[in-house]
Design an enzyme around this catalytic site. Structure first.
Site, PDB file in Angstrom:
ATOM      1  N   CYS A  89      -3.924  -1.344  -5.573  1.00 58.18           N
ATOM      2  CA  CYS A  89      -4.769  -0.224  -5.802  1.00 58.18           C
ATOM      3  C   CYS A  89      -3.786   1.162  -6.112  1.00 58.18           C
ATOM      4  O   CYS A  89      -2.404   0.921  -6.427  1.00 58.18           O
ATOM      5  CB  CYS A  89      -5.075   0.088  -4.080  1.00 58.18           C
ATOM      6  SG  CYS A  89      -3.832   0.147  -2.912  1.00 58.18           S
ATOM      7  N   ASN A  92      -2.593   8.054  -3.712  1.00 58.62           N
ATOM      8  CA  ASN A  92      -3.291   9.105  -3.508  1.00 58.62           C
ATOM      9  C   ASN A  92      -2.853   9.516  -2.166  1.00 58.62           C
ATOM     10  O   ASN A  92      -1.858   8.959  -1.511  1.00 58.62           O
ATOM     11  CB  ASN A  92      -4.576   9.092  -3.621  1.00 58.62           C
ATOM     12  CG  ASN A  92      -5.410   8.074  -2.870  1.00 58.62           C
ATOM     13  OD1 ASN A  92      -5.133   8.096  -1.556  1.00 58.62           O
ATOM     14  ND2 ASN A  92      -6.200   7.225  -3.318  1.00 58.62           N
ATOM     15  N   GLU A  93      -3.146  10.845  -1.776  1.00 57.51           N
ATOM     16  CA  GLU A  93      -2.799  11.567  -0.492  1.00 57.51           C
ATOM     17  C   GLU A  93      -3.285  10.594   0.672  1.00 57.51           C
ATOM     18  O   GLU A  93      -2.761  10.738   1.835  1.00 57.51           O
ATOM     19  CB  GLU A  93      -3.289  12.836  -0.541  1.00 57.51           C
ATOM     20  CG  GLU A  93      -4.763  13.156  -0.356  1.00 57.51           C
ATOM     21  CD  GLU A  93      -5.531  13.051  -1.721  1.00 57.51           C
ATOM     22  OE1 GLU A  93      -6.389  13.312  -2.104  1.00 57.51           O
ATOM     23  OE2 GLU A  93      -4.727  12.699  -2.780  1.00 57.51           O
ATOM     24  N   HIS A  94      -4.232   9.745   0.537  1.00 67.52           N
ATOM     25  CA  HIS A  94      -4.983   9.059   1.874  1.00 67.52           C
ATOM     26  C   HIS A  94      -4.209   7.848   2.099  1.00 67.52           C
ATOM     27  O   HIS A  94      -4.394   7.001   3.011  1.00 67.52           O
ATOM     28  CB  HIS A  94      -6.274   8.873   1.436  1.00 67.52           C
ATOM     29  CG  HIS A  94      -7.321   9.788   1.200  1.00 67.52           C
ATOM     30  ND1 HIS A  94      -7.217  11.107   2.021  1.00 67.52           N
ATOM     31  CD2 HIS A  94      -7.862  10.425   0.104  1.00 67.52           C
ATOM     32  CE1 HIS A  94      -7.939  11.996   1.624  1.00 67.52           C
ATOM     33  NE2 HIS A  94      -8.369  11.800   0.283  1.00 67.52           N
ATOM     34  N   ASN A  95      -3.543   7.048   0.997  1.00 72.87           N
ATOM     35  CA  ASN A  95      -2.941   5.915   1.127  1.00 72.87           C
ATOM     36  C   ASN A  95      -1.470   5.639   0.977  1.00 72.87           C
ATOM     37  O   ASN A  95      -0.949   4.748   0.799  1.00 72.87           O
ATOM     38  CB  ASN A  95      -3.623   4.839   0.303  1.00 72.87           C
ATOM     39  CG  ASN A  95      -3.748   4.990  -1.054  1.00 72.87           C
ATOM     40  OD1 ASN A  95      -2.674   5.966  -1.448  1.00 72.87           O
ATOM     41  ND2 ASN A  95      -4.088   4.423  -2.052  1.00 72.87           N
ATOM     42  N   ARG A 118       1.843   0.506  -6.680  1.00 75.08           N
ATOM     43  CA  ARG A 118       2.426   1.882  -6.869  1.00 75.08           C
ATOM     44  C   ARG A 118       3.792   1.958  -5.563  1.00 75.08           C
ATOM     45  O   ARG A 118       3.246   1.253  -4.350  1.00 75.08           O
ATOM     46  CB  ARG A 118       1.670   2.983  -6.673  1.00 75.08           C
ATOM     47  CG  ARG A 118       0.784   3.191  -7.914  1.00 75.08           C
ATOM     48  CD  ARG A 118       1.513   3.413  -8.842  1.00 75.08           C
ATOM     49  NE  ARG A 118       0.742   3.898 -10.049  1.00 75.08           N
ATOM     50  CZ  ARG A 118       0.297   2.947 -11.148  1.00 75.08           C
ATOM     51  NH1 ARG A 118       0.847   1.764 -10.936  1.00 75.08           N
ATOM     52  NH2 ARG A 118      -0.347   3.248 -12.034  1.00 75.08           N
ATOM     53  N   ASP A 142       7.824  -4.778  -7.146  1.00 75.10           N
ATOM     54  CA  ASP A 142       7.998  -4.452  -8.603  1.00 75.10           C
ATOM     55  C   ASP A 142       7.957  -3.139  -8.902  1.00 75.10           C
ATOM     56  O   ASP A 142       8.423  -2.471  -9.819  1.00 75.10           O
ATOM     57  CB  ASP A 142       7.017  -5.219  -9.583  1.00 75.10           C
ATOM     58  CG  ASP A 142       7.357  -4.896 -10.867  1.00 75.10           C
ATOM     59  OD1 ASP A 142       8.393  -5.323 -11.411  1.00 75.10           O
ATOM     60  OD2 ASP A 142       6.295  -4.450 -11.795  1.00 75.10           O
ATOM     61  N   GLU A 147      11.759   5.767  -8.670  1.00 70.29           N
ATOM     62  CA  GLU A 147      11.981   5.194  -9.917  1.00 70.29           C
ATOM     63  C   GLU A 147      12.726   6.065 -10.939  1.00 70.29           C
ATOM     64  O   GLU A 147      12.411   7.157 -10.936  1.00 70.29           O
ATOM     65  CB  GLU A 147      10.860   4.457 -10.395  1.00 70.29           C
ATOM     66  CG  GLU A 147      10.341   3.132  -9.548  1.00 70.29           C
ATOM     67  CD  GLU A 147       8.877   2.785 -10.102  1.00 70.29           C
ATOM     68  OE1 GLU A 147       8.437   3.362 -11.262  1.00 70.29           O
ATOM     69  OE2 GLU A 147       8.801   1.626  -9.656  1.00 70.29           O
ATOM     70  N   HIS A 167       9.994  -2.535 -12.151  1.00 66.60           N
ATOM     71  CA  HIS A 167       8.839  -2.404 -12.634  1.00 66.60           C
ATOM     72  C   HIS A 167       8.336  -3.183 -14.110  1.00 66.60           C
ATOM     73  O   HIS A 167       8.132  -2.628 -15.302  1.00 66.60           O
ATOM     74  CB  HIS A 167       8.694  -0.897 -13.184  1.00 66.60           C
ATOM     75  CG  HIS A 167       7.139  -0.589 -13.079  1.00 66.60           C
ATOM     76  ND1 HIS A 167       6.788   0.966 -12.379  1.00 66.60           N
ATOM     77  CD2 HIS A 167       5.934  -0.940 -13.246  1.00 66.60           C
ATOM     78  CE1 HIS A 167       5.671   1.199 -12.362  1.00 66.60           C
ATOM     79  NE2 HIS A 167       5.192   0.019 -12.926  1.00 66.60           N
ATOM     80  N   ALA A 169       7.834  -6.844 -13.854  1.00 69.16           N
ATOM     81  CA  ALA A 169       7.292  -8.233 -13.435  1.00 69.16           C
ATOM     82  C   ALA A 169       6.209  -8.853 -14.295  1.00 69.16           C
ATOM     83  O   ALA A 169       5.996  -9.683 -14.303  1.00 69.16           O
ATOM     84  CB  ALA A 169       6.635  -8.181 -12.059  1.00 69.16           C
TER      85      ALA A 169
END
Length: 292
Positions: A89, A92-95, A118, A142, A147, A167, A169
């Site tokens: 996914c 964002n600010e929600h997850n 992410r 990954d 980073e 980053h 994989a």
């Protein structure tokens, strides 16, 4: 190279041969948010006998039936029924820190965690502690919160049962070739078709659609001989360029004129602008030696 006990960190990506087999002593459920990547992983997991469930509050009802997957109503249900959690996914600010100390405690004891989405989705401090305590049996990352990834400075430096890749994989010899070929195909679609309708991987489609009304339209059925192996010819969108013999613009050329030039394009250089105090004396052409 080994950085700590039971930890592997790959600092250099080397060619990877095509996978010939994949086996697992478990038959875990692999939850994910089934976008294009998540769906691709789900179908491959099913082929190896995995029972696949997922949670995604944004997808419409019925997607799970078309994919043959089981959908969970809440994230808590998904975590409680999963032996392996794979994240697919956006961030964002929600997850942000979707996987944290609280959600890790809702996972099955000894579950696995995979994150190729992410880095900000996972609280690395909470993950490191869960690996040390055995609440999470193993993790593969990954992507990371910071980073370029520095293993020696992060919270995961002494965590056991951990695989980290910087980053990369996705990399294999075949994937590297396909990435170049698909980029070239996307450029060709942009040149020969309508933008953005014919593009497959367009990240700013809304902007292009809003601006499309201001662009001269391109006929999608128009042939482009220079893209199909024909002799050198250059085609310009209608109303943008009109070229006559010797490179002179055609007087009165309007939006219905489309110029075709065979062979090399005629190029005319603007006259040299003299510096302040310099007389406007034309500068003679200079011969360039062949070895330059």
């Amino acid at each position: 190279r080994g950085c700590a006990s039971d930890v592997l960190f790959f600092s250099v990506a080397l060619p990877v041969s095509q996978l010939s087999y994949l086996s697992s002593p478990l038959s875990p459920c692999v939850p994910m948010c089934p976008g294009r990547v998540g769906q691709a992983v789900a179908l491959r997991a099913k082929a190896f006998g995995f029972g696949v469930i997922f949670y995604d509050p944004y997808l419409p009802d019925g997607v799970e039936r078309s994919l043959g997957l089981q959908r969970m109503a809440t994230l808590q249900d998904l975590l409680a029924h999963s032996d392996c959690v794979s994240l697919h996914c956006s961030l964002n600010e929600h997850n942000h820190h979707l996987v944290n100390d609280f959600t890790i405690k809702q996972m099955r004891q000894g579950a696995f965690l995979v994150n190729t989405a992410r880095g900000g989705l996972v609280d690395e401090k909470a993950l490191a502690q869960a690996l040390k305590e055995g609440r999470i049996r193993g993790a593969a990352l990954d992507v990371h919160e910071t980073e370029p990834f520095s293993f020696s400075l992060g919270a995961l430096k002494d965590a056991p049962n951990l695989i980290c890749t910087p980053h990369t994989a996705w990399y294999s010899e075949q994937a590297s070739i396909e990435a170049r070929e698909e980029a070239a195909r996307e450029v060709r679609r942009a040149i020969t078709g309508r933008i953005p309708d014919t593009l497959k991987n367009c990240v700013n489609k809304e902007y292009l659609m809003a601006a499309a009304a201001q662009w001269p339209s391109l006929d999608p059925a128009a042939s482009h001989p220079e893209l199909n192996g024909a002799s050198a010819a250059y085609r310009f969108p209608a109303g943008m360029v009109a070229v006559g013999v010797g490179g002179a613009s055609l007087p009165g050329a309007g939006a219905t004129v489309e110029g075709l030039v065979s062979g090399p394009l005629p190029i005319s250089h603007p006259p040299h602008t003299p510096s302040p105090g310099q007389t406007s004396k034309p500068e003679p052409d200079r011969d360039v030696p062949a070895d330059q």
